[in-house]
Design an enzyme around this catalytic site. Sequence first.
Site, PDB file in Angstrom:
ATOM      1  N   ASP A 134       0.854  -1.179   0.000  1.00 28.46           N
ATOM      2  CA  ASP A 134       0.000   0.000   0.000  1.00 28.46           C
ATOM      3  C   ASP A 134       0.897   1.238   0.000  1.00 28.46           C
ATOM      4  O   ASP A 134       2.090   1.161   0.273  1.00 28.46           O
ATOM      5  CB  ASP A 134      -0.890  -0.024   1.241  1.00 28.46           C
ATOM      6  CG  ASP A 134      -1.985   1.038   1.200  1.00 28.46           C
ATOM      7  OD1 ASP A 134      -2.236   1.581   0.112  1.00 28.46           O
ATOM      8  OD2 ASP A 134      -2.569   1.315   2.258  1.00 28.46           O
ATOM      9  N   ASP A 154      -8.254  -5.461   1.995  1.00 26.62           N
ATOM     10  CA  ASP A 154      -7.002  -6.156   1.720  1.00 26.62           C
ATOM     11  C   ASP A 154      -7.025  -7.616   2.155  1.00 26.62           C
ATOM     12  O   ASP A 154      -6.127  -8.385   1.782  1.00 26.62           O
ATOM     13  CB  ASP A 154      -5.842  -5.453   2.431  1.00 26.62           C
ATOM     14  CG  ASP A 154      -5.626  -4.038   1.940  1.00 26.62           C
ATOM     15  OD1 ASP A 154      -5.669  -3.842   0.717  1.00 26.62           O
ATOM     16  OD2 ASP A 154      -5.421  -3.140   2.769  1.00 26.62           O
TER      17      ASP A 154
END
Length: 910
Positions: A338, A637
């Site tokens: 990320d 995620d």
Amino acid sequence: MNTAGNSSTPSKTADWHALSPDQSLARLESRMDGLSSEEVRRRLETWGPNSLPEPTRIGPVRRFLAQFNSGLIYFLLAAALASFMLGHIIDGAVIAMVVLVNAIVGFVQEGKAEQALRAIGHLISHQAAVKREEQQTSVQVAELVPGDIVILEAGQKVPADARIVRARALSVDEALLTGESLTADKASTAVPAEAALGDRSSMVFSGTLVKTGQATAVVTATGRATEIGKISGMLQEVTELSTPLLRQINRFATRFTRVILVGAVLLFGFLIWMRQFEWSEALIMVVALAVGLIPEGLPAVITITLAIGVRRMAARHAVIRKLPAVETLGAVSVICTDKTGTLTRNEMMVRRVFAGETELQVSGSGYSPEGELSTTQGGLEDAIPAVRELARGGLLCGDARLDQGEKGWSVEGDPMEGALIAFAMKAGLDPERERGEWPRVDEIPFDASHRYMATLHRSPEGGHVVFIKGAPEAVLRMIGKPGLNEEWETRISAAAATGERLLGFAVKRVDDAEDAINPDLLTVGVEPLGLVGFIDPPREEAQDAVAECRRAGIDVKMITGDHVATALAIAKQLRLADEPKAMTGTEVERLSEEELRNAVDKVSVFARASPEHKLRIVKALQAQGHIVAMTGDGVNDAPSLKQADVGTAMGQKGSEASREAAKMVLLDDNFASIVSAVHEGRTVYDNIRKLIAWTLPTNGGESVAVLLAILVGFTLPMTATQILWINLVTDSALGLALAFEPSERGVMERRPRRSDAPLLSSFMLWRVILVSFLFAGLSLGVFFVALDMDRSLETARTMVVNMLVVAGIFYLFNVRYLHVSSFSWRGILGTKAVLISVGIVLLAQLVFTYLPVMNDIFQSRPLSIFELGSIIVAGIGMMLLLECEKLLMRRLGWFDELQGGHITPQPAAP
């Protein structure tokens, strides 16, 4: 009226964000005064409750038994059973104990059951405010149905996916779905159908948090049909992959078992037919030889090596939840990460200011008010008044606060407003003094429909002043100066190219009679103050970590919910690639699985990515043969974290769902900690290979010596109990020392090993065979020389046992460095663990050789100084020979395949 059950699910009937509020209500056959009780009942029967399914839980017994699911463990259990049946109780007990310890360690390390789905379920709120039959009421969230009218207020969790019908100053924290820390502004205005999840400003999603404002929305999806429900479904479909080491060990164990079984059958037949042994005597001898050949301590020592890696990684802020992930880290070839908070600081900062005719650069770090203003154009003093007026407008037109705590400066409220306060302090303003001298009278809160905020203040000089901040386009419309449009648009384009977020600022001066503001007041007389560019700066340590990854042959790919220009700008600053290329989630959707597999290696940045995109990207990389580490913090995620070879969750800002789906958790949310963990993972794998390279030859040497005695027909050089003694002493003490070995120099200079690389490479297999025959040759040489010198059989066998142990000690020093020479100061001295292990083994051998009770148990005899000295000289000669062999192999290039064909030349020995 027809029920809503005419289609498979209402969430699939339209792109709700692209419809108008009236169209959405009509499509759902709903109305603003709410559904009737009868309609709710019918829809609840059709769509089911607004809840997620409970995950299938694996009980502790099954999890414990799963620790035995290994080819090598099966073989060890069979050998233990055979030993018990043939009366070799000690052998069987030792093997069984090793297997049990291995299972217990693995079970304890993985003791926390998979709870990702339950963690997601906890994100859904329990009560919801709805309108039904023209009355506002509170209902259980599970009772919501598509078409329900829900009322949302600040501080509430959104109970279901819904289309906004009305909104006022609504902003929602969608980090768990998009990964972005900045709140998303919401409005009822429709957006294009192709808009990414993070751009669907007309929608709110289940599990997200309302930060400001109020809204009325119509439910479009419940339960599994929501975005968070889709993630839950993806989690159930993801199958966790076996780790490279486990695959290698299983392949090795399978082949090893076949070789031993075939050899045992052939040897049994040879003893029966050629040597005329009784079948029971032949079977005992075959089992004894197999027990000597089996590396029964290997699984336990490998487990301990992994556990030591866990401890070392914890010291580097990486907590391992799944034990095999330690080794898998060493094979990682791609890290998908990320952006916000991992590669960047997750702290907005003013970097550039356009005030009047001057462009200024702002230095500093995060929310700390320490920094300077500078300009390359000169004339900074002349620009200070304009800069301070702009800074005052940014300070007063906001509601955030900056606090200084033990961990530094932090913001309460909007991150960009916090950055404006820090900028104002850098410009020389005192926030509390300014707020006291310019008291707020009225305000227009920010709203996505008009995209600005305005505050009315009493000026200390008399009169009232309106400060305005908002999207540059919205502020430009108020100012209404055509010449300014071109200037600002140029700067907006330049800022977008560098990944900055821009806010425009303006001011309007009014008289004392104005004690309230409305949009009509801001149509004329608005003066520009300037533009401010914000960035979330990259972590300094992340830049070094990315560079280290590139040197190690590890690709770093950014997968973010942020805009492509911002993500690409950060990628260039961090040098993820020489020329980083970007792809949006929309572009990922257009690609087939094969096209995506061909594209993933060339792309460094995936922007505006949804959970489905992340999961597809990870699968595509794995299909290309990569070992993938994936970082994440949101519920979005969780599927990709579970799919990845090493899912890595954030410990500080990560959701419980992401942590439970991951194999590793970063305590500091720092990308550099991942790279440190990879470094430790490579060290662990090196140590495991050293352990195997040491264990197999030491076991093989004694087995070859015994096998030659059986085949040729001379007296056995060792008894069965002496073989067991050697295995116990060497495997439990000397072998364990290799688990504590530090990293070799240059460990991060190698490219990652191939995922299909064999556990025994050509060089390793050669080394096992060579050392096995060296050990056998030394032991038989000592045996026959002792007999020729008229030593007793017991003395000769005692010399053989000591020879094998001494050879194991010298070989331990040789194998500590697989890639470079062991002849260095550090190599000779060894580590603390090595010295302790050698000391224990030497003490044990003195007891074995000289203690009378041990002489009785193991049929050993005391040795003279000359006999011991000759054994030590033979061990030194063996080590010199192996060091020469290592040098020759390096010159022939055999070290190049130690990591499966992907290794750069190694530096000199430390």
